[in-house]
Motif scaffolding. Structure first.
Motif, PDB file in Angstrom:
ATOM      1  N   CYS A 208      43.748  36.054  44.095  1.00  0.00           N
ATOM      2  CA  CYS A 208      42.314  36.310  44.263  1.00  0.00           C
ATOM      3  C   CYS A 208      41.819  35.886  45.647  1.00  0.00           C
ATOM      4  O   CYS A 208      41.200  36.669  46.357  1.00  0.00           O
ATOM      5  CB  CYS A 208      41.559  35.565  43.160  1.00  0.00           C
ATOM      6  SG  CYS A 208      39.776  35.754  43.241  1.00  0.00           S
ATOM      7  N   MET A 209      42.101  34.634  46.035  1.00  0.00           N
ATOM      8  CA  MET A 209      41.681  34.148  47.353  1.00  0.00           C
ATOM      9  C   MET A 209      42.867  33.494  48.056  1.00  0.00           C
ATOM     10  O   MET A 209      42.872  32.280  48.280  1.00  0.00           O
ATOM     11  CB  MET A 209      40.545  33.131  47.215  1.00  0.00           C
ATOM     12  CG  MET A 209      39.277  33.730  46.646  1.00  0.00           C
ATOM     13  SD  MET A 209      37.937  32.517  46.500  1.00  0.00           S
ATOM     14  CE  MET A 209      37.383  32.338  48.174  1.00  0.00           C
TER      15      MET A 209
ATOM     16  N   ASN B  96      36.177  28.525  36.619  1.00  0.00           N
ATOM     17  CA  ASN B  96      37.518  27.937  36.599  1.00  0.00           C
ATOM     18  C   ASN B  96      37.498  26.580  35.873  1.00  0.00           C
ATOM     19  O   ASN B  96      38.533  25.937  35.730  1.00  0.00           O
ATOM     20  CB  ASN B  96      38.102  27.821  38.010  1.00  0.00           C
ATOM     21  CG  ASN B  96      37.290  26.910  38.933  1.00  0.00           C
ATOM     22  OD1 ASN B  96      36.670  25.943  38.504  1.00  0.00           O
ATOM     23  ND2 ASN B  96      37.308  27.222  40.220  1.00  0.00           N
TER      24      ASN B  96
ATOM     25  N   PHE C 236      39.009  26.811  44.348  1.00  0.00           N
ATOM     26  CA  PHE C 236      40.399  27.168  44.069  1.00  0.00           C
ATOM     27  C   PHE C 236      40.842  28.214  45.099  1.00  0.00           C
ATOM     28  O   PHE C 236      39.999  28.856  45.738  1.00  0.00           O
ATOM     29  CB  PHE C 236      40.549  27.781  42.672  1.00  0.00           C
ATOM     30  CG  PHE C 236      40.559  26.783  41.530  1.00  0.00           C
ATOM     31  CD1 PHE C 236      40.010  25.525  41.655  1.00  0.00           C
ATOM     32  CD2 PHE C 236      41.137  27.128  40.311  1.00  0.00           C
ATOM     33  CE1 PHE C 236      40.010  24.623  40.595  1.00  0.00           C
ATOM     34  CE2 PHE C 236      41.151  26.238  39.246  1.00  0.00           C
ATOM     35  CZ  PHE C 236      40.593  24.985  39.385  1.00  0.00           C
ATOM     36  N   ARG C 237      42.137  28.387  45.182  1.00  0.00           N
ATOM     37  CA  ARG C 237      42.687  29.436  46.041  1.00  0.00           C
ATOM     38  C   ARG C 237      43.736  30.215  45.247  1.00  0.00           C
ATOM     39  O   ARG C 237      44.887  30.331  45.678  1.00  0.00           O
ATOM     40  CB  ARG C 237      43.312  28.823  47.311  1.00  0.00           C
ATOM     41  CG  ARG C 237      42.284  28.336  48.334  1.00  0.00           C
ATOM     42  CD  ARG C 237      41.530  29.520  48.972  1.00  0.00           C
ATOM     43  NE  ARG C 237      40.481  29.098  49.891  1.00  0.00           N
ATOM     44  CZ  ARG C 237      39.227  28.792  49.524  1.00  0.00           C
ATOM     45  NH1 ARG C 237      38.871  28.839  48.251  1.00  0.00           N
ATOM     46  NH2 ARG C 237      38.341  28.457  50.417  1.00  0.00           N
ATOM     47  N   CYS C 238      43.321  30.725  44.085  1.00  0.00           N
ATOM     48  CA  CYS C 238      44.269  31.463  43.247  1.00  0.00           C
ATOM     49  C   CYS C 238      44.968  32.508  44.114  1.00  0.00           C
ATOM     50  O   CYS C 238      44.309  33.260  44.845  1.00  0.00           O
ATOM     51  CB  CYS C 238      43.573  32.112  42.064  1.00  0.00           C
ATOM     52  SG  CYS C 238      42.712  30.904  41.041  1.00  0.00           S
TER      53      CYS C 238
ATOM     54  N   CYS D 140      34.755  29.327  46.681  1.00  0.00           N
ATOM     55  CA  CYS D 140      35.448  28.799  45.514  1.00  0.00           C
ATOM     56  C   CYS D 140      36.223  27.561  45.923  1.00  0.00           C
ATOM     57  O   CYS D 140      36.675  27.470  47.064  1.00  0.00           O
ATOM     58  CB  CYS D 140      36.386  29.850  44.928  1.00  0.00           C
ATOM     59  SG  CYS D 140      37.095  29.300  43.352  1.00  0.00           S
TER      60      CYS D 140
ATOM     61  N   GLY E  45      33.298  34.192  43.227  1.00  0.00           N
ATOM     62  CA  GLY E  45      33.463  32.793  43.612  1.00  0.00           C
ATOM     63  C   GLY E  45      33.371  31.885  42.385  1.00  0.00           C
ATOM     64  O   GLY E  45      33.546  32.319  41.266  1.00  0.00           O
TER      65      GLY E  45
HETATM   66 FE1  SF4 Z   1      38.301  31.078  42.571  1.00  0.00          FE
HETATM   67 FE2  SF4 Z   1      38.045  32.341  40.284  1.00  0.00          FE
HETATM   68 FE3  SF4 Z   1      39.170  33.572  42.367  1.00  0.00          FE
HETATM   69 FE4  SF4 Z   1      40.500  31.588  41.233  1.00  0.00          FE
HETATM   70  S1  SF4 Z   1      39.938  33.532  40.273  1.00  0.00           S
HETATM   71  S2  SF4 Z   1      40.164  31.863  43.443  1.00  0.00           S
HETATM   72  S3  SF4 Z   1      38.879  30.277  40.571  1.00  0.00           S
HETATM   73  S4  SF4 Z   1      37.084  32.929  42.232  1.00  0.00           S
END
Ligand code: SF4
Ligand code: SAM
Ligand code: SF4
Length: 335
Positions: free
Chosen positions: A29-30, A102, A24-26, A22, A73
């Motif tokens: 989540c990640m 996203n 992003f690094r929300c 991904c 992802g």
């Molecule tokens: Fe990536 Fe989606 Fe997870 Fe955010 S929620 S880190 S955009 S996989």
């Protein structure tokens, strides 16, 4: 013929993760501390090929699956996604083909996705405040780009355009009304999602969850609401119409009002494991089966067997289950 599991639930939806990567690094989540520069993502050859995904989807369609959602992802990072969409759109029985994204790459791709046969998109957006958006996504992508992606999706006719917002106490809960006002003004269908204890990396605590009831009460205080009957049995969102005619809004109470009893979803990870619950610790290796040369009949027998044995109801049992057991990560399985 439709296949039902041990609790009488048919398989109707398939969620396919196209990549574990991904951009992003929300934080929920990640988280960057874990998914940092050293993190080993799957090499290309370990991902299911489009042919393999299409075969699995075709067999699932024969078992009663009518809805397919592409996720990750970030699914728009997968090269050539339009080819996969075209193949999935052509499968008999698949009536709803959607994508969760996203939206950072959506502006340039929406039209192409629509032409390939995608029906609609769900865009994940937890805040319309610049600073909060940056804080949650933890990446140098502007909120503006996501908003442009949403507009492009609407222009391309990927409708209804849905916005999914995960609300965390003390992080995004002060933006609930602003998000709703934003979605009302633009004609997007907004869904508030309770923050869940998926995976093992986000340090989830029950106190971080903003219950759906509280969200509805806050919305109701500003814009009177009227409950809408479910559109189909097993619909996970509780939906409300704004009494002033500005569309609808919904909440998904996965934690406070679990809906395992009507859960009809199968999930395919990017490397081809089949999970029958979002909270499972292990999946069935379909990639191995395919790469050993199994034909469609063998694949179908195996999928039917797995579904028929299914007993999952993690959210129902959450109150008594331990949350320390290993679980698959959200970025791996795609939500
Ligand atoms: Fe990536 Fe989606 Fe997870 Fe955010 S929620 S880190 S955009 S996989
Ligand atoms: N990257 C894409 C996106 O963000 O839309 C697709 C994959 S992402 C894992 C799918 C959805 O899972 C997103 O809407 C995200 O907000 C949600 N999600 C991730 N972790 C979550 C959690 N702990 N609780 C609730 N939803 C979560
Ligand atoms: Fe379905 Fe598992 Fe979620 Fe229950 S906990 S609704 S069985 S994915």
């Amino acid at each position: 013929m439709a296949e039902t599991d041990q609790l009488g639930r048919p398989v109707q939806d398939l969620r396919v993760s196209l990549t574990d990567r991904c951009n992003f690094r929300c934080t929920y989540c990640m988280p960057r501390e874990i998914f940092g520069p050293e993190y080993q993502f799957l090499p290309q050859e370990e991902l299911l090929a489009f042919d393999e995904i299409a075969r699995i989807a075709r067999v699932f369609a024969r078992m009663g699956v009518g809805k397919v959602r592409l996720t990750g992802g970030e699914p728009l990072l997968r090269q050539g996604i339009e080819d996969l969409i075209a193949r999935l759109a052509a499968i008999e029985g698949i009536e709803d083909l959607s994508l969760t994204t996203n939206a950072s790459l959506l502006a340039g791709k929406a039209e192409m996705l629509r032409q390939a046969g995608l029906h609609r998109v769900n865009v994940s957006l937890d805040s319309v405040d610049n600073a909060t958006f940056r804080q949650v996504s933890d990446v140098n992508v502007s909120l503006e780009r996501v908003l442009e992606g949403l507009e492009a999706a609407q222009r391309a006719g990927l409708e209804p355009v849905k916005v999914n917002a995960v609300i965390q106490r003390g992080v995004t809960d002060d933006g609930i009304e602003d998000l709703a006002a934003f979605a009302r003004a633009r004609g997007y269908t907004l869904r508030f999602i309770e923050y869940m204890d998926v995976g093992n990396t986000n340090g989830w605590k029950l106190d971080d969850v903003v219950p759906a009831r509280e969200i509805v009460d806050r919305l109701e205080a500003r814009w009177p609401l009227e409950a809408i009957e479910p559109a189909y049995p097993g619909e996970v969102a509780e939906r409300y119409r704004y009494r002033d005619g500005a569309g609808e809004v919904g909440v998904i109470a996965s934690v406070t009002q679990p809906f395992c009893g009507t859960c009809t979803r199968a999930r395919l990870s990017a490397q081809g494991e089949l999970f029958t619950c979002l909270f499972a610790s292990q999946g069935q290796d379909l990639r191995g089966l395919l790469r050993r040369g199994a034909d469609d009949a063998e694949l179908e027998a195996s999928l039917r067997g797995t579904w028929a044995a299914r007993t999952d109801r993690y959210s129902r049992l959450r109150a008594v289950a331990t949350t320390s057991q290993p679980k698959v990560e959200m970025s791996y399985i795609g939500g």
